[in-house]
Design a protein around this motif. Structure first.
Motif, short mmCIF file in Angstrom:
data_model
loop_
_atom_site.label_atom_id
_atom_site.label_comp_id
_atom_site.label_asym_id
_atom_site.label_seq_id
_atom_site.Cartn_x
_atom_site.Cartn_y
_atom_site.Cartn_z
N ILE A 244 0.84 -1.21 0.00
CA ILE A 244 0.00 0.00 0.00
C ILE A 244 0.87 1.25 0.00
CG2 ILE A 244 -1.65 1.35 1.35
CD1 ILE A 244 -2.98 -0.96 0.05
N LYS A 245 1.92 1.25 0.84
CA LYS A 245 2.85 2.38 0.92
C LYS A 245 3.46 2.67 -0.44
CE LYS A 245 6.41 5.00 2.34
NZ LYS A 245 6.27 6.44 2.60
N PHE A 246 3.98 1.64 -1.09
CA PHE A 246 4.64 1.84 -2.39
C PHE A 246 3.63 2.33 -3.42
CE2 PHE A 246 6.35 0.78 -6.51
CZ PHE A 246 7.68 1.13 -6.39
N ALA A 247 2.45 1.73 -3.45
CA ALA A 247 1.43 2.17 -4.41
C ALA A 247 1.10 3.65 -4.22
CB ALA A 247 0.17 1.32 -4.25
N THR A 248 1.03 4.08 -2.96
CA THR A 248 0.76 5.49 -2.66
C THR A 248 1.85 6.38 -3.24
OG1 THR A 248 -0.39 4.90 -0.62
CG2 THR A 248 0.40 7.17 -0.81
N GLU A 249 3.11 5.96 -3.12
CA GLU A 249 4.23 6.77 -3.60
C GLU A 249 4.25 6.88 -5.13
OE1 GLU A 249 5.96 8.58 -1.68
OE2 GLU A 249 5.19 7.69 0.16
N THR A 250 3.64 5.94 -5.83
CA THR A 250 3.63 6.03 -7.30
C THR A 250 2.79 7.20 -7.79
OG1 THR A 250 1.65 4.63 -7.67
CG2 THR A 250 3.80 3.51 -7.49
N GLY A 251 1.83 7.64 -6.97
CA GLY A 251 0.98 8.75 -7.38
C GLY A 251 0.05 8.42 -8.53
N ASP A 252 -0.06 7.14 -8.86
CA ASP A 252 -0.87 6.71 -10.01
C ASP A 252 -2.15 6.06 -9.50
OD1 ASP A 252 -2.04 5.51 -12.21
OD2 ASP A 252 -0.14 4.84 -13.07
N PRO A 253 -3.30 6.71 -9.70
CA PRO A 253 -4.56 6.15 -9.20
C PRO A 253 -4.89 4.78 -9.79
CG PRO A 253 -4.97 8.01 -10.67
CD PRO A 253 -3.50 7.99 -10.38
N TYR A 254 -4.38 4.51 -11.00
CA TYR A 254 -4.65 3.21 -11.63
C TYR A 254 -3.86 2.09 -10.95
CZ TYR A 254 -6.92 5.94 -15.27
OH TYR A 254 -7.76 6.79 -15.95
N ILE A 255 -2.79 2.44 -10.27
CA ILE A 255 -2.04 1.47 -9.46
C ILE A 255 -2.61 1.44 -8.04
CG2 ILE A 255 0.21 0.93 -8.43
CD1 ILE A 255 1.53 2.04 -10.93
N GLN A 256 -2.96 2.60 -7.53
CA GLN A 256 -3.38 2.72 -6.14
C GLN A 256 -4.75 2.10 -5.85
OE1 GLN A 256 -3.29 6.97 -5.94
NE2 GLN A 256 -1.15 7.06 -5.23
N MET A 257 -5.74 2.47 -6.65
CA MET A 257 -7.13 2.18 -6.28
C MET A 257 -7.44 0.69 -6.16
SD MET A 257 -8.07 5.09 -5.54
CE MET A 257 -9.72 4.61 -5.01
N PRO A 258 -6.96 -0.18 -7.05
CA PRO A 258 -7.26 -1.61 -6.87
C PRO A 258 -6.73 -2.16 -5.54
CG PRO A 258 -6.50 -1.21 -9.10
CD PRO A 258 -6.27 0.06 -8.34
N LEU A 259 -5.54 -1.67 -5.12
CA LEU A 259 -4.98 -2.12 -3.84
C LEU A 259 -5.75 -1.53 -2.67
CD1 LEU A 259 -1.23 -2.02 -4.79
CD2 LEU A 259 -2.41 -4.03 -3.91
N TYR A 260 -6.12 -0.26 -2.77
CA TYR A 260 -6.92 0.36 -1.71
C TYR A 260 -8.25 -0.39 -1.54
CZ TYR A 260 -3.83 4.50 -1.99
OH TYR A 260 -2.77 5.36 -1.97
N TYR A 261 -8.84 -0.77 -2.67
CA TYR A 261 -10.13 -1.47 -2.63
C TYR A 261 -9.96 -2.82 -1.92
CZ TYR A 261 -14.55 -3.44 -4.33
OH TYR A 261 -15.79 -4.01 -4.41
N LYS A 262 -8.90 -3.53 -2.27
CA LYS A 262 -8.63 -4.81 -1.59
C LYS A 262 -8.43 -4.58 -0.09
CE LYS A 262 -6.35 -7.64 -5.16
NZ LYS A 262 -5.09 -8.35 -5.51
N ALA A 263 -7.73 -3.52 0.25
CA ALA A 263 -7.44 -3.23 1.67
C ALA A 263 -8.73 -2.97 2.43
CB ALA A 263 -6.50 -2.04 1.78
N VAL A 264 -9.63 -2.19 1.84
CA VAL A 264 -10.89 -1.88 2.51
C VAL A 264 -11.73 -3.15 2.66
CG1 VAL A 264 -13.07 -0.64 2.30
CG2 VAL A 264 -10.92 0.52 1.79
N LEU A 265 -11.80 -3.94 1.60
CA LEU A 265 -12.56 -5.19 1.66
C LEU A 265 -11.99 -6.13 2.71
CD1 LEU A 265 -13.31 -6.12 -2.08
CD2 LEU A 265 -14.87 -5.14 -0.38
N GLY A 266 -10.68 -6.11 2.89
CA GLY A 266 -10.04 -7.00 3.83
C GLY A 266 -9.95 -6.46 5.24
N GLY A 267 -10.56 -5.28 5.49
CA GLY A 267 -10.55 -4.71 6.83
C GLY A 267 -9.20 -4.17 7.25
N MET A 268 -8.41 -3.72 6.27
CA MET A 268 -7.04 -3.26 6.57
C MET A 268 -6.97 -1.87 7.20
SD MET A 268 -4.27 -5.13 5.71
CE MET A 268 -3.08 -3.88 5.23
#
Length: 401
Positions: A363-387
């Protein structure tokens, strides 16, 4: 002698940008020129339209951003290999005259440049991502049409028509646009030995007027020529107690060529430069590790890992599987420098199969990319997984040493 007096004969006409824009509007709407710029070629309607679009609506530089209406129009205006078309190439001549070929060269190198800007930029490239490539190219052009200027308190800035040599020599006295160094690099890379010699003379303090500047350093580091990087290496090692010069060199490094970044990473390791605070600040900017200050042993380890993975790209897949978070992060970082989109499978692998620490690292690395197309799928997984309950760990994710 005051710089404005030196350059008196180089002045561009008053209200240069307004008149340039008006000329392009006339060519777009009426197929006629205003004759204010008789030396400039006539353009076809669609080419003049592109010229207006790339120039922007303001007299100052205003970057296009991902997701903006302007950025969404880029595909409509810019076709592949656009400057190979003789009609469109005239636009480069219209704007840049005898330097048209150099701007074309710089344009073609933009896919391999960073797509992020400002203090929060990271060293990542996206050479096969059309959104970022077109945006980088359009912003380059929008910046380069801004002519060198000198600020005036009592009137508008005065713009000047300077040769490449004059731009370099007077870079500390006039305001060159922040992308002008790309053109200087293009001159070096396409065989202009006079430009390289001029810069070398300035670096070694042999020139009577020119002084070392940030743009000169960036021009050398942006070049694909190893002897240019070696020149910066000499300047860096000669800096000794000049922390400001060392910081200027290192902070410019990630914005330039991948080859220079790889080369200078080795210089930092070989000459044990990790003891300097400017090195710590620069590496923090390149990587996004969030350092305020750090032990030299940690900094040395991070730079050494970068150097190892640059030199041995086949080690990156195994680095991603490492138990050591520093190795994982720097493996991702080096891959991101080459092509950030190729980090995506690794990020999902870490998130899907890794520990809580590894999920946070992804999640940290995805955030640093600044690319929503990289970030959002991981954020979505994190929310679904209760992260959400682990968000506070992000700041400490890469401190496993």
């Amino acid at each position: 002698m005051e710089i404005t007096k030196k350059l008196e004969s180089k002045k561009l006409i008053k209200n240069y940008y307004e008149k340039l824009r008006k000329d392009l509007v006339e060519q777009t709407e009426k197929g006629l020129s205003t004759h204010v710029f008789p030396e400039k070629p006539m353009l076809k309607k669609e080419v003049a339209e592109l010229g207006l679009f790339l120039m922007g609506k303001t007299n100052y530089y205003e970057a296009m951003t991902l997701g903006s209406k302007e950025a969404e129009k880029l595909k409509e205006y810019i076709k592949p290999d656009i400057w190979e078309d003789a009609d469109y190439y005239k636009l480069l001549v219209y704007y840049f005259g005898e330097n048209a070929d150099l701007v074309k060269h710089a344009w073609n190198r933009m896919p391999y440049k960073m797509y992020q800007t400002s203090y929060f930029r990271r060293s990542f490239r996206a050479p096969h991502n059309e959104r970022y490539v077109l945006m980088n190219q359009a912003n380059l052009m929008r910046e380069l049409v801004r002519a060198p200027s000198v600020y005036s308190y009592d009137s508008h800035d005065q713009n000047y028509d300077l040769s490449l040599e004059e731009q370099i020599v007077y870079d500390n006295e006039v305001s060159n646009n922040s992308s002008q160094f790309y053109v200087w690099s293009a001159a070096i890379d396409t065989g202009n030995t006079a430009i390289y010699q001029l810069i070398e003379d300035i670096i070694f303090n042999k020139h009577t007027e020119g002084k070392v500047s940030r743009n000169i350093v960036k021009a050398l580091l942006n070049s694909e020529k190893k002897h240019c990087w070696e020149l910066v290496e000499k300047l860096l090692l000669a800096a000794q107690r000049q922390e400001g010069l060392r910081q200027t060199i290192l902070e410019a490094l990630d914005e330039t060529s991948i080859g220079a970044l790889e080369y200078m990473t080795n210089v930092i390791v070989e000459h044990k430069l990790t003891r300097f605070s400017s090195v710590v600040r620069s590496i923090d900017t390149w990587t996004g590790l969030g350092w305020e200050s750090e032990k030299e042993s940690v900094v040395k380890n991070i730079v050494s890992l970068a150097h190892t993975y640059f030199s041995n790209p086949e080690l990156v897949p195994d680095a991603i599987k490492s138990k050591n978070n520093n190795e994982v992060y720097m493996g991702l970082w080096v891959q991101g420098v080459w092509d950030v989109d190729k980090t995506v499978p690794y990020l999902h692998q870490l998130f899907d199969k890794g520990s809580v620490e590894k999920k946070c690292l992804a999640i940290k690395f995805a955030t640093e990319t600044g690319d929503p197309y990289i970030q959002m799928p991981l954020y979505y997984k994190a929310v679904l997984g209760g992260m959400q309950r682990y968000w506070h760990l992000l700041g400490a994710t890469c401190q496993n040493y």
